[in-house]
Design a protein around this motif. Structure first.
Motif, PDB file in Angstrom:
ATOM      1  N   LEU A 391       0.862  -1.183   0.000  1.00  0.00           N
ATOM      2  CA  LEU A 391       0.000   0.000   0.000  1.00  0.00           C
ATOM      3  C   LEU A 391       0.898   1.232   0.000  1.00  0.00           C
ATOM      4  O   LEU A 391       1.725   1.399   0.891  1.00  0.00           O
ATOM      5  CB  LEU A 391      -0.920  -0.005   1.234  1.00  0.00           C
ATOM      6  CG  LEU A 391      -1.849  -1.223   1.336  1.00  0.00           C
ATOM      7  CD1 LEU A 391      -2.518  -1.262   2.699  1.00  0.00           C
ATOM      8  CD2 LEU A 391      -2.887  -1.210   0.226  1.00  0.00           C
ATOM      9  N   SER A 392       0.728   2.093  -1.000  1.00  0.00           N
ATOM     10  CA  SER A 392       1.666   3.188  -1.199  1.00  0.00           C
ATOM     11  C   SER A 392       1.023   4.550  -0.909  1.00  0.00           C
ATOM     12  O   SER A 392       0.161   4.665  -0.039  1.00  0.00           O
ATOM     13  CB  SER A 392       2.243   3.131  -2.618  1.00  0.00           C
ATOM     14  OG  SER A 392       3.373   3.954  -2.734  1.00  0.00           O
ATOM     15  N   ILE A 393       1.418   5.567  -1.664  1.00  0.00           N
ATOM     16  CA  ILE A 393       1.124   6.960  -1.336  1.00  0.00           C
ATOM     17  C   ILE A 393       0.222   7.588  -2.388  1.00  0.00           C
ATOM     18  O   ILE A 393       0.449   7.420  -3.590  1.00  0.00           O
ATOM     19  CB  ILE A 393       2.443   7.768  -1.244  1.00  0.00           C
ATOM     20  CG1 ILE A 393       3.338   7.212  -0.130  1.00  0.00           C
ATOM     21  CG2 ILE A 393       2.178   9.242  -1.007  1.00  0.00           C
ATOM     22  CD1 ILE A 393       4.729   7.822  -0.110  1.00  0.00           C
ATOM     23  N   ALA A 394      -0.796   8.311  -1.942  1.00  0.00           N
ATOM     24  CA  ALA A 394      -1.575   9.203  -2.815  1.00  0.00           C
ATOM     25  C   ALA A 394      -1.126  10.634  -2.548  1.00  0.00           C
ATOM     26  O   ALA A 394      -0.767  10.976  -1.427  1.00  0.00           O
ATOM     27  CB  ALA A 394      -3.068   9.044  -2.539  1.00  0.00           C
ATOM     28  N   LEU A 395      -1.146  11.468  -3.587  1.00  0.00           N
ATOM     29  CA  LEU A 395      -0.633  12.830  -3.493  1.00  0.00           C
ATOM     30  C   LEU A 395      -1.601  13.810  -4.141  1.00  0.00           C
ATOM     31  O   LEU A 395      -2.489  13.411  -4.902  1.00  0.00           O
ATOM     32  CB  LEU A 395       0.720  12.938  -4.202  1.00  0.00           C
ATOM     33  CG  LEU A 395       1.876  12.114  -3.643  1.00  0.00           C
ATOM     34  CD1 LEU A 395       3.013  12.083  -4.651  1.00  0.00           C
ATOM     35  CD2 LEU A 395       2.352  12.700  -2.327  1.00  0.00           C
ATOM     36  N   ASP A 396      -1.399  15.101  -3.866  1.00  0.00           N
ATOM     37  CA  ASP A 396      -2.123  16.120  -4.624  1.00  0.00           C
ATOM     38  C   ASP A 396      -1.837  15.910  -6.110  1.00  0.00           C
ATOM     39  O   ASP A 396      -0.686  15.847  -6.543  1.00  0.00           O
ATOM     40  CB  ASP A 396      -1.662  17.523  -4.208  1.00  0.00           C
ATOM     41  CG  ASP A 396      -2.666  18.207  -3.292  1.00  0.00           C
ATOM     42  OD1 ASP A 396      -3.745  17.647  -3.066  1.00  0.00           O
ATOM     43  OD2 ASP A 396      -2.358  19.303  -2.799  1.00  0.00           O
ATOM     44  N   GLY A 397      -2.899  15.795  -6.885  1.00  0.00           N
ATOM     45  CA  GLY A 397      -2.734  15.560  -8.310  1.00  0.00           C
ATOM     46  C   GLY A 397      -2.543  14.107  -8.659  1.00  0.00           C
ATOM     47  O   GLY A 397      -2.509  13.756  -9.844  1.00  0.00           O
ATOM     48  N   GLN A 398      -2.420  13.231  -7.668  1.00  0.00           N
ATOM     49  CA  GLN A 398      -2.228  11.790  -7.896  1.00  0.00           C
ATOM     50  C   GLN A 398      -3.076  11.052  -6.865  1.00  0.00           C
ATOM     51  O   GLN A 398      -2.581  10.489  -5.896  1.00  0.00           O
ATOM     52  CB  GLN A 398      -0.745  11.417  -7.758  1.00  0.00           C
ATOM     53  CG  GLN A 398       0.184  12.134  -8.697  1.00  0.00           C
ATOM     54  CD  GLN A 398      -0.030  11.733 -10.146  1.00  0.00           C
ATOM     55  OE1 GLN A 398      -0.297  10.576 -10.431  1.00  0.00           O
ATOM     56  NE2 GLN A 398       0.122  12.676 -11.059  1.00  0.00           N
ATOM     57  N   ALA A 399      -4.391  11.063  -7.076  1.00  0.00           N
ATOM     58  CA  ALA A 399      -5.328  10.583  -6.063  1.00  0.00           C
ATOM     59  C   ALA A 399      -5.422   9.067  -5.984  1.00  0.00           C
ATOM     60  O   ALA A 399      -6.059   8.536  -5.080  1.00  0.00           O
ATOM     61  CB  ALA A 399      -6.719  11.160  -6.329  1.00  0.00           C
ATOM     62  N   LEU A 400      -4.805   8.342  -6.936  1.00  0.00           N
ATOM     63  CA  LEU A 400      -4.881   6.885  -6.956  1.00  0.00           C
ATOM     64  C   LEU A 400      -3.501   6.289  -7.194  1.00  0.00           C
ATOM     65  O   LEU A 400      -2.729   6.790  -8.014  1.00  0.00           O
ATOM     66  CB  LEU A 400      -5.834   6.427  -8.074  1.00  0.00           C
ATOM     67  CG  LEU A 400      -5.945   4.914  -8.320  1.00  0.00           C
ATOM     68  CD1 LEU A 400      -6.563   4.211  -7.119  1.00  0.00           C
ATOM     69  CD2 LEU A 400      -6.763   4.639  -9.585  1.00  0.00           C
ATOM     70  N   ASN A 401      -3.193   5.225  -6.443  1.00  0.00           N
ATOM     71  CA  ASN A 401      -1.930   4.503  -6.609  1.00  0.00           C
ATOM     72  C   ASN A 401      -2.233   3.009  -6.685  1.00  0.00           C
ATOM     73  O   ASN A 401      -3.035   2.498  -5.911  1.00  0.00           O
ATOM     74  CB  ASN A 401      -0.994   4.787  -5.434  1.00  0.00           C
ATOM     75  CG  ASN A 401       0.315   4.014  -5.514  1.00  0.00           C
ATOM     76  OD1 ASN A 401       0.357   2.807  -5.300  1.00  0.00           O
ATOM     77  ND2 ASN A 401       1.396   4.714  -5.815  1.00  0.00           N
ATOM     78  N   ILE A 402      -1.594   2.323  -7.637  1.00  0.00           N
ATOM     79  CA  ILE A 402      -1.728   0.867  -7.762  1.00  0.00           C
ATOM     80  C   ILE A 402      -0.340   0.254  -7.630  1.00  0.00           C
ATOM     81  O   ILE A 402       0.567   0.580  -8.399  1.00  0.00           O
ATOM     82  CB  ILE A 402      -2.346   0.460  -9.116  1.00  0.00           C
ATOM     83  CG1 ILE A 402      -3.727   1.097  -9.304  1.00  0.00           C
ATOM     84  CG2 ILE A 402      -2.441  -1.059  -9.229  1.00  0.00           C
ATOM     85  CD1 ILE A 402      -4.359   0.809 -10.664  1.00  0.00           C
TER      86      ILE A 402
END
Length: 445
Positions: A391-402
């Motif tokens: 389980l990783s990181i979501a960021l401003d402008g990157q709301a989804l991580n796989i």
């Protein structure tokens, strides 16, 4: 970078969720006994004693302090799920844990032992700040704490495992030699940058940032998270690879994700006309450096061809994009590869500028990461590892991580999304299954 960029809306830790099947005849006190044994492991390696130091005038994030008296009762927690103890209840708990910041006055990690699943399994959720470890070194520590022997009941934990000794292939180096070597590498950046520019701009081999379309994932986010997880047999990905010819297993994984994202965005009436671009981390570790700790990660930008309806053509476009981008990296020394990677992801740092995410095109649309994992079944105190979900990181402008990792005969996917910006995250799991099925049909399986 990870410390400076962190805020309440942007926790900068990576985590893992492991699901275990207790050994036969383990009894009702198995988890409690494990917890009591684990809590006695207090020989903490330096990585697990670090937290940001405060220098003169209150300056922080520029040096580390080391805690010589780690409070294990704070860092190690024991939790139980409410009835009926569904995996859905576990993921809801993990979603809440993943959205909370680590305490910077303490070493930057936490671990939770979770019981109460209706099927008798138990879980371990562990998170550690990304400034301390990248996904590869975190995964390697997890694997080293386990055993391939189901009868091995030694309880090893990541915080007591130091890095493996590295083979010294070039003899010892003095600080002056290390410094001059670094200066030489930096000086070499200029000619390599020229060759990179030529390849990128003249030969059009490199996918450049800020060419991606604006999507519902590329928005300012809140601090709450939602997590989803599922496993797929590796044999299905390998079968597509063999049938398609000329592609890699990772190309198939990216094509599966691309198809799922396309279906999800169509469902939300939000699919852009131009293809999504994924940032794909790649390890820059050399042989023998897998357990070295720290961060050694490069990045490639990949065209996901989400504007293409045909799954086979989409897979071919993704394979071509990955091959062309890898060519640019292939002959670069690691320092130059890191410099190029920093350029490709530099748009993330610009997301810290107020209003930037809302007004500028995204540098890329999503991060999709495949972290090397265990190739054979693993056990911990005799309990079989059923699932190992990064389980990783979501960021401003990157709301989804796989992010995914191989676990024996499976590929285990962990999805993390902003709770507010990515509705019905769980539906992406259904779309991933449908996308893999479509790929199998498209290549004649």
């Amino acid at each position: 970078m990870f410390l400076i960029g962190e805020s309440r809306e942007h926790p900068m830790h990576v985590a893992g969720l492991q699901l275990f099947e207790p050994p036969e005849g383990s009894g009702p006190d198995f988890i409690r006994d494990m917890y009591e044994t684990i809590s006695k492991n207090d020989d903490f390696q330096p990585t697990f004693r670090k937290h940001p130091a405060r220098l003169l005038g209150g300056i922080s994030n520029v040096a580390w302090a080391f805690d010589d008296d780690v409070d294990i009762d704070y860092h190690l927690r024991r939790s139980a799920l409410p009835r009926p103890g569904r995996v859905r209840d576990l993921l809801e708990l993990v979603s809440r844990l993943h959205g909370t910041l680590l305490d910077r006055h303490r070493p930057l990690w936490e671990a939770s032992l979770v019981e109460g699943l209706a099927d008798g399994r138990f879980a371990v959720y562990t998170k550690i700040h990304h400034s301390l470890l990248d996904g590869v070194s975190a995964q390697r520590l997890t694997i080293r704490s386990m055993s391939t022997d189901p009868d091995d009941h030694e309880l090893r934990v990541p915080w007591t495992l130091g890095p493996k000794p590295r083979r010294d292939r070039g003899g010892s180096r003095s600080p002056l030699q290390s410094l001059t070597g670094a200066v030489g590498s930096v000086a070499a950046l200029a000619p390599s940058t020229l060759s990179i520019a030529r390849a990128a701009l003249l030969e059009q081999q490199l996918t450049l940032p800020f060419r991606a379309p604006k999507t519902m994932f590329n928005v300012p986010i809140g601090g709450a998270r939602r997590a989803a997880a599922q496993s797929w047999p590796l044999a299905r990905f390998r079968a597509v690879k063999e049938a398609a010819s000329g592609v890699t297993v990772n190309d198939v994984v990216l094509a599966m994700c691309a198809g799922a994202l396309r279906a999800y965005l169509i469902e939300q009436d939000a699919l852009p006309d131009t293809p999504l671009v994924a940032m794909v981390p790649v390890s820059l570790r050399e042989q023998g450096e897998e357990d070295a700790g720290g961060n050694m990660v490069g990045t490639i930008l990949c065209n996901l061809a989400t504007d293409v309806n045909d799954p086979a053509k989409r897979l071919d476009a993704i394979s071509t994009s990955m091959t062309d981008n890898k060519k640019v990296f292939a002959d670069l020394p690691r320092t130059q590869a890191l410099a190029l990677s920093a350029f490709l992801v530099s748009g993330i740092a610009l997301g810290l500028v107020p209003g930037f995410v809302s007004s500028a095109p995204p540098p890329f649309n999503i991060v999709i990461s495949n972290v090397p994992g265990a190739r054979e079944p693993l056990y911990w105190n005799g309990a079989r590892l059923d699932g190992n979900y990064p389980l990783s990181i979501a960021l401003d402008g990157q709301a989804l991580n796989i992010t995914m990792t191989n676990n024996g005969d499976n590929l285990d996917f962990g999805l993390v999304g902003c709770r507010r910006s990515v509705p019905h995250l769980q539906r992406l799991l259904m779309h991933l299954e449908d996308s893999l099925t479509d790929l199998e049909r498209a290549v004649g399986i």
